[in-house]
Motif scaffolding. Structure first.
Motif, short mmCIF file in Angstrom:
data_model
loop_
_atom_site.label_atom_id
_atom_site.label_comp_id
_atom_site.label_asym_id
_atom_site.label_seq_id
_atom_site.Cartn_x
_atom_site.Cartn_y
_atom_site.Cartn_z
N LYS A 175 -55.04 19.48 22.04
CA LYS A 175 -54.63 18.47 23.02
C LYS A 175 -53.83 17.35 22.35
CE LYS A 175 -58.55 19.26 26.15
NZ LYS A 175 -59.80 18.68 26.71
N LEU A 176 -54.25 16.95 21.16
CA LEU A 176 -53.51 15.94 20.43
C LEU A 176 -52.12 16.45 20.04
CD1 LEU A 176 -56.33 14.55 18.10
CD2 LEU A 176 -55.26 13.36 20.03
N ALA A 177 -52.05 17.71 19.66
CA ALA A 177 -50.76 18.30 19.30
C ALA A 177 -49.83 18.36 20.50
CB ALA A 177 -50.98 19.70 18.71
N GLU A 178 -50.36 18.70 21.64
CA GLU A 178 -49.55 18.73 22.86
C GLU A 178 -49.06 17.33 23.21
OE1 GLU A 178 -47.47 20.05 26.09
OE2 GLU A 178 -48.39 21.25 24.49
N PHE A 179 -49.92 16.35 23.07
CA PHE A 179 -49.54 14.95 23.31
C PHE A 179 -48.40 14.55 22.38
CE2 PHE A 179 -50.56 10.55 21.67
CZ PHE A 179 -49.95 9.86 22.71
N ALA A 180 -48.54 14.88 21.10
CA ALA A 180 -47.53 14.47 20.12
C ALA A 180 -46.19 15.12 20.36
CB ALA A 180 -48.03 14.80 18.71
N VAL A 187 -45.32 12.48 11.02
CA VAL A 187 -44.38 13.27 10.23
C VAL A 187 -43.94 14.50 11.01
CG1 VAL A 187 -44.06 14.56 8.09
CG2 VAL A 187 -45.42 12.46 8.08
N GLY A 188 -44.88 15.14 11.69
CA GLY A 188 -44.54 16.31 12.49
C GLY A 188 -43.58 16.02 13.62
N ILE A 189 -43.70 14.84 14.22
CA ILE A 189 -42.77 14.44 15.27
C ILE A 189 -41.36 14.31 14.72
CG2 ILE A 189 -42.12 12.48 16.74
CD1 ILE A 189 -45.16 12.10 17.26
N VAL A 190 -41.24 13.65 13.59
CA VAL A 190 -39.91 13.50 12.98
C VAL A 190 -39.33 14.86 12.64
CG1 VAL A 190 -38.67 12.57 11.00
CG2 VAL A 190 -40.43 11.19 12.12
N LYS A 191 -40.18 15.79 12.20
CA LYS A 191 -39.72 17.13 11.85
C LYS A 191 -39.52 18.02 13.08
CE LYS A 191 -41.43 17.74 7.14
NZ LYS A 191 -40.25 18.49 6.68
N GLN A 192 -39.91 17.54 14.24
CA GLN A 192 -39.79 18.28 15.50
C GLN A 192 -40.57 19.60 15.46
OE1 GLN A 192 -35.26 18.02 15.74
NE2 GLN A 192 -35.78 17.25 17.78
N LEU A 193 -41.80 19.51 14.97
CA LEU A 193 -42.66 20.69 14.94
C LEU A 193 -43.01 21.12 16.36
CD1 LEU A 193 -45.20 19.82 12.08
CD2 LEU A 193 -42.96 20.96 11.91
N SER A 194 -43.23 22.40 16.54
CA SER A 194 -43.71 22.91 17.82
C SER A 194 -45.17 22.50 18.00
CB SER A 194 -43.62 24.44 17.85
OG SER A 194 -44.55 25.00 16.92
N ALA A 195 -45.69 22.67 19.22
CA ALA A 195 -47.08 22.30 19.48
C ALA A 195 -48.04 23.11 18.62
CB ALA A 195 -47.40 22.49 20.97
N ASP A 196 -47.78 24.41 18.44
CA ASP A 196 -48.65 25.24 17.61
C ASP A 196 -48.63 24.78 16.16
OD1 ASP A 196 -49.69 26.88 19.54
OD2 ASP A 196 -48.21 28.48 19.27
N THR A 197 -47.45 24.49 15.64
CA THR A 197 -47.34 24.04 14.25
C THR A 197 -47.93 22.65 14.08
OG1 THR A 197 -45.34 25.39 14.02
CG2 THR A 197 -45.78 23.75 12.30
N MET A 198 -47.76 21.80 15.08
CA MET A 198 -48.36 20.47 15.04
C MET A 198 -49.89 20.59 15.00
SD MET A 198 -47.78 17.14 15.03
CE MET A 198 -46.24 16.71 15.84
N SER A 223 -59.91 6.89 7.00
CA SER A 223 -59.35 8.23 6.87
C SER A 223 -58.98 8.85 8.21
CB SER A 223 -60.32 9.14 6.12
OG SER A 223 -60.41 8.77 4.77
N SER A 224 -59.69 8.49 9.26
CA SER A 224 -59.42 9.09 10.58
C SER A 224 -58.00 8.80 11.05
CB SER A 224 -60.43 8.60 11.61
OG SER A 224 -60.28 7.20 11.84
N THR A 225 -57.35 7.78 10.51
CA THR A 225 -55.99 7.45 10.93
C THR A 225 -54.98 8.54 10.54
OG1 THR A 225 -55.46 6.27 8.87
CG2 THR A 225 -56.48 4.99 10.63
N LEU A 226 -55.38 9.40 9.61
CA LEU A 226 -54.41 10.35 9.07
C LEU A 226 -54.07 11.49 10.03
CD1 LEU A 226 -55.39 10.45 5.31
CD2 LEU A 226 -53.68 9.09 6.49
N PHE A 227 -54.88 11.70 11.05
CA PHE A 227 -54.42 12.61 12.10
C PHE A 227 -53.13 12.05 12.71
CE2 PHE A 227 -59.01 13.62 12.05
CZ PHE A 227 -58.95 15.00 11.91
N GLY A 228 -53.13 10.73 12.96
CA GLY A 228 -51.91 10.10 13.46
C GLY A 228 -50.79 10.14 12.46
N GLY A 229 -51.12 9.98 11.16
CA GLY A 229 -50.09 10.04 10.13
C GLY A 229 -49.43 11.39 10.05
#
Length: 491
Positions: free
Chosen positions: A21-26, A185-196, A175-181
């Motif tokens: 769900k977080l990956a889809e949001f991102a 990076v994945g957003i900038v790289k334009q990762l797909s939802a599965d890769t995110m 440490s929990s902030t690193l999911f956002g971190g």
């Protein structure tokens, strides 16, 4: 070199995991869909971070980070270390810039605490290296702060109240902030939802331990502070890159209370519903986003606000002050905050009595507070010895009634008189009192002070304008080009 990816996970006939769900949001959020207040705070975070980073150049810990970054990535890469003229690899720049943003402890704060130094640098360095547009970085900043805030609200918090007492958890950290971190990076790289999702899963499995409680209890404290900002940012970059290269992540890691993230990260509270509640439609971090006017632990800021007003309104000199007594957050009676062995700037950033003496010394807040001369100024050290901190008896009750409250009091004795005052909120945080919000003009003034003497005035103006029009910036690398010293670049 290309790598074969594993087959995507089958999702039919099952509920998506929290990670998915977080990956889809991102990946589904667009810069155009961001609410105006989210856009505004994201830009303010970026501008403030540039200023904090530039101001830190020259501080001993920051210089160690700059040197180590060049060990990691060399001196001729496709990303920049802010305020230095040094170029290196994107992962190495992320490491150094995280350390620079956090070095003087004047970076933006958001529950669970420090967020920006961990989630911004990886996205910024990656965006520079890829010549990504500003709109993509804007989205990365917004999503990473929203995600970090939501996950932080699911776990133990530094200011949790038990039986009417603010009680620090036995295990605490950021440490929990690193999911956002990793998501940034994945957003900038334009990762797909599965890769995110893989990136977030990898991040969960490679999460640094939460060591903040040890830092609190062992004084004088380690100079890497509550957590090594550079290492945190580098781990987020690593997770996103490994996912892009084909590694798979554990997408169940946030759903498994018994064996997953909440267990091994050390949180006793795990209430995951807020992580995904109205995710993508309701943005919740902005009312809690704060900016720090002082290069010192946030717990003292309301006291500093009142103390500085008393000193300036009555034109008090430090040598006239017989004593300073302050009352504030009750949980900070821990060795790192009560420490009076001041070896360097990093000790000064957290010592409550040194902070009181510095605030009363009439030095403009910012990097000037943490120069070697200021930290070891005999007059400051003498006033530190005449200063004391006490828990405010009403702190916990006020905090329970309003999470933004930081009930504080200060008394100054000088010239045979006693001046006193109280504050409910510190400057820099949204609150029920309008004065406490840091306006754009005030934030810009902080930025200008931080970059003074390093960036040319015209470059400072250009950076302010570009950040506040980030969605119109074609290439993020232009921001980093501006954010370099006007003098000759370092070797």
């Amino acid at each position: 070199m290309s790598f074969e990816r594993r087959s995507p996970r089958a999702k039919e006939h099952r509920v998506p995991t929290i990670v998915e769900k977080l990956a889809e949001f991102a990946t589904s959020t667009t810069a155009e869909s961001l609410p105006p207040e989210v856009v505004r705070e994201s830009k303010r975070i970026l501008l403030d971070s540039f200023g904090c980073a530039v101001a830190s150049v020259g501080e001993a810990g920051a210089e160690r980070a700059i040197s180590y970054a060049q060990t990691l990535g060399g001196s001729a890469g496709d990303a920049s270390i802010i305020g230095t003229g040094v170029r290196t690899s994107a992962p190495a720049a992320a490491f150094a810039n995280a350390e620079l943003i956090n070095a003087l402890d004047q970076d933006a704060v958001l529950p669970p605490g420090h967020v920006t130094p961990y989630v911004l640098p990886g996205a910024l360095a990656t965006a520079e290296a890829l010549h990504a547009p500003g709109s993509r970085l804007l989205k990365a900043i917004a999503v990473s702060h929203e995600m970090s805030f939501r996950i932080g609200k699911a776990t133990d918090y530094l200011r949790d109240i038990k039986d009417g007492v603010v009680t620090i958890p036995m295990v605490i950290g950021y440490s929990s902030t690193l999911f956002g971190g990793a998501a940034a990076v994945g957003i900038v790289k334009q990762l797909s939802a599965d890769t995110m999702a893989d990136a977030l899963g990898i991040m969960g499995s490679t999460m640094p331990t939460n060591t903040q409680r040890a830092w609190m209890m062992h004084a004088p404290a380690t100079s890497i502070k509550y957590q090594l900002a550079g290492g945190m940012a580098l781990s987020a970059v690593t997770a996103a890159n490994l996912a892009e290269l084909g590694h798979s992540g554990d997408c169940q890691i946030l759903d498994d209370r018994e064996y997953g993230f909440p267990q091994f990260i050390g949180t006793k509270r795990w209430e995951p519903a807020p992580i995904t509640d109205e995710l993508g439609t309701a943005w919740r971090f902005t009312p809690y986003q704060s900016f720090k006017p002082y290069p010192h632990c946030r717990v003292m800021h309301a006291i500093f606000d009142e103390l500085i007003d008393i000193v300036e309104d009555n034109d008090l000199r430090p040598d006239e002050i017989e004593s300073i007594d302050a009352w504030g957050e009750s949980f900070v009676m821990q060795p790192t905050w009560t420490n009076e062995t001041i070896r360097d700037a990093r000790d000064a950033e957290f010592s409550m009595t040194h902070g009181l003496a510095m605030a009363a010394s009439r030095v403009a807040p910012g990097r000037d507070w943490l120069t070697d001369d200021a930290v070891h100024n005999p007059a400051v050290l003498a006033l530190m010895a005449r200063s004391a901190f006490h828990p405010h008896p009403d702190h916990a009750a006020a905090l329970a009634a309003d999470p933004a409250s930081r009930r504080s009091r200060v008394e100054v004795r000088a010239r045979g008189q006693v001046w006193s005052g109280e504050r409910n909120y510190p400057k820099g945080s949204p609150s029920a009192e309008a004065w406490s919000y840091m306006t754009d003009d005030e934030l810009i003034a902080k930025f200008r002070h931080n970059v003074e003497g390093v960036l040319a005035d015209a470059d400072g103006d250009a950076l302010i304008d570009s950040v506040f029009h980030l969605e119109d910036v074609d290439d993020v690398s232009e921001l980093l080009r501006i954010a370099q010293p006007h003098a000759v670049a370092r070797s």
